[in-house]
Design an enzyme around this catalytic site. Structure first.
Site, mmCIF file in Angstrom:
data_model
loop_
_atom_site.group_PDB
_atom_site.id
_atom_site.type_symbol
_atom_site.label_atom_id
_atom_site.label_comp_id
_atom_site.label_asym_id
_atom_site.label_seq_id
_atom_site.Cartn_x
_atom_site.Cartn_y
_atom_site.Cartn_z
ATOM 1 N N LYS A 44 0.855 -1.193 0.000
ATOM 2 C CA LYS A 44 0.000 0.000 0.000
ATOM 3 C C LYS A 44 0.884 1.233 0.000
ATOM 4 C CE LYS A 44 -3.240 3.100 0.761
ATOM 5 N NZ LYS A 44 -4.168 3.523 -0.324
ATOM 6 N N SER A 45 0.520 2.255 -0.784
ATOM 7 C CA SER A 45 1.278 3.510 -0.775
ATOM 8 C C SER A 45 1.465 3.972 0.669
ATOM 9 C CB SER A 45 0.517 4.594 -1.539
ATOM 10 O OG SER A 45 0.463 4.291 -2.921
ATOM 11 N N ASN A 68 -13.606 4.934 -4.730
ATOM 12 C CA ASN A 68 -12.973 4.972 -3.422
ATOM 13 C C ASN A 68 -12.429 6.349 -3.134
ATOM 14 O OD1 ASN A 68 -9.807 5.111 -2.986
ATOM 15 N ND2 ASN A 68 -10.161 4.277 -5.018
ATOM 16 N N MET A 70 -10.204 6.472 -0.043
ATOM 17 C CA MET A 70 -9.654 5.858 1.166
ATOM 18 C C MET A 70 -8.932 6.870 2.049
ATOM 19 S SD MET A 70 -10.707 2.846 0.514
ATOM 20 C CE MET A 70 -9.934 1.790 1.729
ATOM 21 N N CYS A 128 -0.201 11.478 -5.400
ATOM 22 C CA CYS A 128 -0.200 11.924 -4.018
ATOM 23 C C CYS A 128 -0.534 13.417 -3.998
ATOM 24 C CB CYS A 128 1.118 11.641 -3.342
ATOM 25 S SG CYS A 128 2.540 12.064 -4.303
ATOM 26 N N LYS A 162 3.731 5.940 -10.477
ATOM 27 C CA LYS A 162 2.322 5.585 -10.685
ATOM 28 C C LYS A 162 1.625 6.853 -11.115
ATOM 29 C CE LYS A 162 -1.492 3.004 -10.042
ATOM 30 N NZ LYS A 162 -1.797 2.395 -8.730
ATOM 31 N N ASN A 192 -3.620 5.097 -12.382
ATOM 32 C CA ASN A 192 -4.308 5.168 -11.098
ATOM 33 C C ASN A 192 -5.794 5.354 -11.400
ATOM 34 O OD1 ASN A 192 -4.869 5.613 -8.308
ATOM 35 N ND2 ASN A 192 -2.865 6.571 -8.057
ATOM 36 N N GLY A 248 -8.965 -1.784 -15.086
ATOM 37 C CA GLY A 248 -10.008 -2.495 -15.798
ATOM 38 C C GLY A 248 -9.759 -3.957 -16.059
ATOM 39 N N GLY A 269 -6.681 -4.272 -9.691
ATOM 40 C CA GLY A 269 -7.181 -3.541 -8.529
ATOM 41 C C GLY A 269 -8.580 -3.977 -8.133
HETATM 42 C C1 LIG Z 1 -5.542 9.616 -3.711
HETATM 43 C C2 LIG Z 1 -4.480 9.702 -2.640
HETATM 44 C C3 LIG Z 1 -5.129 9.572 -1.263
HETATM 45 C C4 LIG Z 1 -3.839 11.066 -2.736
HETATM 46 C C5 LIG Z 1 -3.387 8.644 -2.871
HETATM 47 C C6 LIG Z 1 -3.761 7.210 -2.484
HETATM 48 C C7 LIG Z 1 -4.802 6.627 -3.383
HETATM 49 C C8 LIG Z 1 -6.057 6.278 -2.929
HETATM 50 C C9 LIG Z 1 -6.490 6.481 -1.522
HETATM 51 O O1 LIG Z 1 -5.779 6.008 -0.577
HETATM 52 O O2 LIG Z 1 -7.555 7.119 -1.362
HETATM 53 N N1 LIG Z 1 -6.989 5.754 -3.778
HETATM 54 C C10 LIG Z 1 -6.713 5.539 -5.104
HETATM 55 O O3 LIG Z 1 -7.576 5.071 -5.886
HETATM 56 N N2 LIG Z 1 -5.486 5.847 -5.584
HETATM 57 C C11 LIG Z 1 -4.512 6.393 -4.775
HETATM 58 O O4 LIG Z 1 -3.399 6.680 -5.279
#
Ligand SMILES: CC(C)(C)CCc1c(C(=O)O)[nH]c(=O)[nH]c1=O
Length: 309
Positions: A44-45, A68, A70, A128, A162, A192, A248, A269
């Protein structure tokens, strides 16, 4: 069927792995990917500190994909660095996704990863956040240029980025021109999620996720053509780099499309989130059967062979 793939100077038993963010926040999830039929996997990032992320519901699946917001929930970079230290790389390659909340945070995390001297491959998340009120890094070309100049210098070894999707040829051109300034950017992962979409539930007459008034990134069937276009656009524009496809993928045929478009590896994903790590055995089987039917003996023979009319 030989499904082996390569990225940088690393060999992969097959081209499949998870998209960062899916099934990869906790050690137990990462072990599930390690023990799956995926050819590799990615964490996870991560950010400098642990993050709880946004209020729930923050993920929602629809018949056509997912939305999402998240909010980067993760255990902090040292958690994933610890996983990467303990990991046995003889099993399959491991990637680490990094998404610092600032250039300084990215430099600190990359320096620690560099000093650990591990075989893990870094994917820098350019979706990010940037300064509030400004677009994400990859949509702010001057900021992306500065980020890549500084991270290349600090990390000093090959890494990947990414990328969010672009939708304008001039943007493909401008983004690729910046990426091509940095030889240490060895691969480009496209795409992404498509940002700031809105899913509506007509029974409730409501949005379906709590953060951002229901606005969130979408994945799944919704994004496949856009993902393929971004893979092919950067494949054409960055001949010195490799491309990882993401977006996809739900069947072996989708994997094949990404390979044709120029992907060296293919991330999964939404479909992984919905089906679980067993999906990788299914996708490898479907891909092998498709290659067999078409008379291919390896995926290298497919890579980037998309025909135009
Ligand atoms: C969107 C960010 C929260 C800035 C980075 C983490 C991220 C998220 C996330 O943690 O919300 N969701 C995604 O579909 N792609 C992402 O790269």
């Amino acid at each position: 069927m030989d499904l082996s793939a390569s990225l940088l100077d690393i060999r992969f038993a097959n081209p499949l792995l998870n998209a960062s963010g899916v099934w990869c926040r906790y050690n137990e999830e990462l072990d599930g990917l390690r023990d799956s039929a995926a050819g590799s996997f990615i964490t996870k990032s991560c950010t400098l500190a642990t993050r709880a992320g946004n209020p729930e519901p923050r993920y929602y699946a629809t018949p056509l994909g997912s939305i999402n917001s998240m909010g980067l929930p993760n255990e902090g970079y040292t958690y994933y660095l610890d996983y990467a230290r303990a990991y046995d790389y003889a099993k399959k390659p491991l990637f680490m996704s990094v998404a610092g909340l600032s250039l300084e945070d990215n430099l600190a995390m990359l320096a620690a990863i560099r000093d650990a001297g591990l075989p893990a491959v870094v994917e820098l998340n350019l979706s990010c956040p940037n300064v509030p009120g400004k677009p994400q890094i990859a949509y702010d070309f001057a900021a992306m240029d500065r980020m890549l100049e500084a991270t290349s210098r600090e990390y000093g070894r090959p890494f990947g980025v990414k990328m969010p999707p672009y939708f304008d040829i001039a943007h493909f051109d401008e983004a690729a021109a910046i990426l091509n300034k940095y030889p240490l950017v060895a691969f480009i992962t496209c795409i992404n999620s498509i940002g700031n979409a809105l899913v509506i539930d007509i029974e409730q007459e409501s949005v379906v996720i709590k953060p951002k008034d229901g606005f969130g990134g979408i994945g799944g069937d919704y994004v496949l053509p856009t993902a393929l276009a971004n893979v092919n656009a950067f494949f054409r524009r960055c001949p010195q780099k490799q491309v990882i496809g993401c977006g996809g993928v739900k069947t072996g045929e989708h994997v094949f499309m990404h390979l044709l478009a120029g992907a060296s590896l293919v991330q999964v994903g939404t479909a992984l989130q919905e089906e679980g790590p067993g999906i990788f055995a299914r996708l490898n089987g479907e891909l092998a059967a498709l290659l067999e039917r078409k008379g291919y003996t390896s995926i290298e023979a497919v890579l980037g062979k998309l025909k135009t009319l």
